[in-house]
Design an enzyme around this catalytic site. Structure first.
Site, PDB file in Angstrom:
ATOM      1  N   ASP A 286      20.791-110.311  10.300  1.00 37.70           N
ATOM      2  CA  ASP A 286      21.729-111.440  10.351  1.00 37.70           C
ATOM      3  C   ASP A 286      22.781-111.399   9.254  1.00 37.70           C
ATOM      4  O   ASP A 286      23.557-112.347   9.110  1.00 37.70           O
ATOM      5  CB  ASP A 286      20.968-112.765  10.296  1.00 37.70           C
ATOM      6  CG  ASP A 286      20.254-112.981   8.978  1.00 37.70           C
ATOM      7  OD1 ASP A 286      19.803-111.989   8.385  1.00 37.70           O
ATOM      8  OD2 ASP A 286      20.150-114.136   8.531  1.00 37.70           O
ATOM      9  N   ASP A 288      22.640-111.358   5.844  1.00 34.92           N
ATOM     10  CA  ASP A 288      22.613-111.996   4.524  1.00 34.92           C
ATOM     11  C   ASP A 288      22.027-111.095   3.438  1.00 34.92           C
ATOM     12  O   ASP A 288      22.244-111.326   2.260  1.00 34.92           O
ATOM     13  CB  ASP A 288      21.917-113.370   4.571  1.00 34.92           C
ATOM     14  CG  ASP A 288      20.518-113.318   5.153  1.00 34.92           C
ATOM     15  OD1 ASP A 288      20.054-112.220   5.508  1.00 34.92           O
ATOM     16  OD2 ASP A 288      19.894-114.389   5.251  1.00 34.92           O
ATOM     17  N   THR A 354      11.192-118.649  -4.567  1.00 24.22           N
ATOM     18  CA  THR A 354      11.733-117.782  -3.524  1.00 24.22           C
ATOM     19  C   THR A 354      12.279-118.641  -2.386  1.00 24.22           C
ATOM     20  O   THR A 354      11.597-119.548  -1.909  1.00 24.22           O
ATOM     21  CB  THR A 354      10.617-116.866  -2.994  1.00 24.22           C
ATOM     22  OG1 THR A 354      10.229-116.003  -4.058  1.00 24.22           O
ATOM     23  CG2 THR A 354      11.080-116.048  -1.809  1.00 24.22           C
ATOM     24  N   SER A 375      14.539-109.834  -3.091  1.00 31.52           N
ATOM     25  CA  SER A 375      14.365-109.515  -1.680  1.00 31.52           C
ATOM     26  C   SER A 375      15.696-109.128  -1.022  1.00 31.52           C
ATOM     27  O   SER A 375      15.954-109.475   0.114  1.00 31.52           O
ATOM     28  CB  SER A 375      13.754-110.708  -0.952  1.00 31.52           C
ATOM     29  OG  SER A 375      14.536-111.870  -1.155  1.00 31.52           O
TER      30      SER A 375
HETATM   31  C1  G16 Z   1      14.394-115.209   3.344  1.00 29.47           C
HETATM   32  C2  G16 Z   1      14.918-116.206   2.353  1.00 29.47           C
HETATM   33  C3  G16 Z   1      14.981-115.589   0.988  1.00 29.47           C
HETATM   34  C4  G16 Z   1      13.632-115.014   0.593  1.00 29.47           C
HETATM   35  C5  G16 Z   1      13.192-114.030   1.649  1.00 29.47           C
HETATM   36  C6  G16 Z   1      11.807-113.487   1.419  1.00 29.47           C
HETATM   37  O1  G16 Z   1      15.316-114.192   3.506  1.00 29.47           O
HETATM   38  O2  G16 Z   1      16.195-116.655   2.719  1.00 29.47           O
HETATM   39  O3  G16 Z   1      15.401-116.566   0.096  1.00 29.47           O
HETATM   40  O4  G16 Z   1      13.699-114.383  -0.639  1.00 29.47           O
HETATM   41  O5  G16 Z   1      13.178-114.664   2.902  1.00 29.47           O
HETATM   42  O6  G16 Z   1      10.898-114.512   1.518  1.00 29.47           O
HETATM   43  P1  G16 Z   1       9.366-114.231   1.592  1.00 29.47           P
HETATM   44  O7  G16 Z   1       9.036-113.445   0.346  1.00 29.47           O
HETATM   45  O8  G16 Z   1       8.743-115.592   1.611  1.00 29.47           O
HETATM   46  O9  G16 Z   1       9.104-113.400   2.820  1.00 29.47           O
HETATM   47  P2  G16 Z   1      15.821-113.769   4.951  1.00 29.47           P
HETATM   48  O10 G16 Z   1      16.787-112.657   4.706  1.00 29.47           O
HETATM   49  O11 G16 Z   1      14.573-113.345   5.667  1.00 29.47           O
HETATM   50  O12 G16 Z   1      16.425-114.992   5.521  1.00 29.47           O
END
Ligand code: G16
Length: 560
Positions: A286, A288, A354, A375
């Site tokens: 997506d 980002d 996070t 991440s």
């Molecule tokens: C999402 C969130 C981020 C986060 C990442 C990983 O990213 O927008 O802020 O750091 O998930 O999260 P987790 O460690 O809980 O898997 P994205 O790119 O998946 O939208």
């Protein structure tokens, strides 16, 4: 125009709790009758009154082109029309990158936005879909709103749907579904215009013109950013078409995992290293996330990336020259490299849980201009989402700036120069994907007991003496909200850290994330390989967490 509105009886589905970033589940789960409708109705009912509520709202809708998008777009039209939404601004074919949606919400002063993406998770009939709501500031809904959505999904008994014909999203322009106005836009143009107002395109073009042999490779990973990358690198900056790969969005991302890291963006890494590219970059499904690499195996960790961007921001990027840099922020597991830049520049800096949603308040209050997460998320206050293409342009701006002063500087040189100023924060993350949930929970519970008993404090493990241990808790300095249980931290006397947390973005089983960080101010170590430098600390992390016995995994799925 009178539109017939039908009330449909439904029942709650378990587990419609938004995670770190919206609701992400297998497509097959979203395909169950009423499942998607329930969640969209819960979103519409949760648009806060302070933001105007659903009646009369203008919502931006965009997705990353993944499988099942078309069906969900029609559901959004029918439920929005029934809820009294005034207008939907939708990308052509429903496709708009997450950062571009954030920009559009802000630019068009919309009530909010619905994003149809599971981000970096694989797509296709057997993989993931996702839905998330963003607020009028362009950022992901905060926890009070996502909690409200979840509460509604637990008791929902009916939803309202309007009997309107299918909308054709392949045609630009304005259409109507009953009283609801639907404006289909080109999701790329406004975003590229925004980039032009941030970066010095002429300086970048000058750099490429005077360094004709400088080779760039952008990997869209068959996600949403392909058309953005093509427009930017080929049409705007005049680079050859060989500078972009996998730039066509595909509903299943070509069967690949659209996550820009060394494992899943392996094709890019190979090509950059084997075909003499100087700079390589990828973005996720997506748009980002981002990954930055240089020739000859130079990998920029996301933690270093945001620190380096912050270091050069005011010199290399007109947006910051003009607006200044108010403060810096990172997520808790992200390395402390950014804090070192903040201290040197006399800036405020913040450590948040996070999740990009935690940066929004700081940005709205003008206390944070640049932020990042380990991440592969990097961004600034130009919007309220992390922004992959922005980060790539920031890096190209830095390369152009540094090369003006020191011609021939590579990505590797920029990294080493940074370490020579600040020291190096060696950082790595081990991911154990799709492990059994109970084992993962038990592992975290045991670590929580160790926090409570304090029995490891002062003890040494593999030469690292434990200074403190906690489960990270964040007090938002702007709205006073408190978020507890955001990850186990073991902090050692020499500032090294181990962090253990469970991912909130997976759709199957649990994903354990183990983060390790060690600081060095010894120049003789700056060029060392990350995994070798961190090996002793990783051994301690595995020993203290007993990860193998709790998860049954000997090796991580992904190492970054
Ligand atoms: C999402 C969130 C981020 C986060 C990442 C990983 O990213 O927008 O802020 O750091 O998930 O999260 P987790 O460690 O809980 O898997 P994205 O790119 O998946 O939208």
């Amino acid at each position: 125009m009178t539109t017939s509105i039908k009330t449909v009886s439904t029942q709650p589905f378990e587990g419609q709790k938004p995670g770190t970033s919206g609701l992400r589940k297998r497509v097959k789960i979203f395909q169950q009758p009423h499942y998607t409708e329930n969640f969209i109705q819960a979103i519409l009912d949760s648009i806060p009154k302070s933001e105007g509520g659903a009646v009369g709202a203008t919502l931006v809708v965009g997705g990353d082109g993944r499988y099942y998008l078309d069906e969900v777009l029609q559901v959004i039209v029918k439920l929005s029309a029934a809820a009294g939404v005034s207008k939907l601004i939708v990308g052509k074919d429903g496709i708009v990158s997450t950062p571009a949606v954030s920009h559009l919400i802000r630019q068009r002063k919309a009530t909010g936005g619905i994003l149809l993406t599971a981000s970096h998770n694989p797509g296709g009939p057997d993989n993931d879909f996702g839905i998330k709501y963003n607020m009028s500031n362009g950022g992901p809904a905060p926890e009070n709103v996502t909690n409200q959505i979840y509460e509604i999904t637990k008791t929902i008994k009916e939803y309202k749907t309007a009997d309107v014909p299918k909308v054709d999203f392949s045609q630009l322009g304005t259409q109507r579904a009953g009283d609801l106005v639907i404006e289909v836009i080109d999701g790329v143009t406004d975003y590229i215009d925004m980039l032009k107002s941030i970066f010095d395109f002429d300086a970048i073009k000058d750099f490429f013109n005077s360094n004709k042999n400088y080779k760039v490779l952008f990997d869209g990973m068959n996600g949403v950013t392909g058309p953005y990358g093509y427009r930017l690198f080929v049409e705007e900056l005049g680079l050859p078409e060989s500078s972009v790969m996998r730039f066509k969005p595909l509903p299943d991302f070509g069967g690949a995992h659209p996550d820009p890291n060394l494992t899943y963006a392996h094709d890019l890494v190979e090509r950059v290293n084997n075909e003499g590219y100087d700079f390589g970059a990828a973005s996720d499904g997506d748009g980002d996330r981002n990954m930055i690499i240089g020739g000859n195996h130079a990998f920029v960790t996301p933690s270093d990336s945001v620190a380096i961007i912050a270091h050069y921001a005011k010199d290399a990027i007109p947006y910051f020259k003009k607006n200044g840099v108010h403060g810096l922020a990172r997520s808790m597991p992200t390395s402390l490299a950014l804090d070192l830049v903040a201290k040197k520049q006399g800036l405020e800096h913040f450590e948040v849980p996070t999740g990009w949603k935690f940066f929004g308040n700081l940005m709205d209050a003008k206390r944070c201009s640049i932020c990042g997460e380990e991440s592969f998320g990097t961004g600034s206050d130009h919007i309220r989402e992390k922004d992959g293409v922005w980060a790539i342009m920031a890096w190209i701006s830095i390369i152009a700036f540094v090369n003006k002063q020191s011609p021939g500087s590579s990505v590797h040189d920029i990294l080493q120069k940074h370490y020579n100023i600040y020291g190096r924060n060696f950082f790595s993350r081990y991911d154990y994907e799709d492990v059994e949930g109970k084992g993962a929970d038990d592992m975290v519970s045991r670590l929580s007991e160790k926090i409570n008993s304090g029995e490891w404090i002062g003890k040494s493990f593999g030469g690292f003496q434990v200074k403190t241990m906690d489960n990270f808790s964040y007090n938002d300095p702007i709205d006073g909200s408190v978020s507890n249980g955001q990850g186990i931290r073991i902090i050692f006397e020499d500032t090294s850290r181990i962090v253990v947390r469970l991912s909130g973005t997976g759709s199957q089983g649990a994903t354990v994330r183990l983060y390790v960080e060690k600081y060095s101010s010894n120049p003789a170590e700056y060029a060392n390989a990350t995994q070798e430098a961190l090996k002793p600390l990783i051994d301690v992390a595995l020993e203290l967490s007993q990860l193998e016995s709790y998860t049954g995994r000997k090796e991580p799925t992904v190492i970054t």
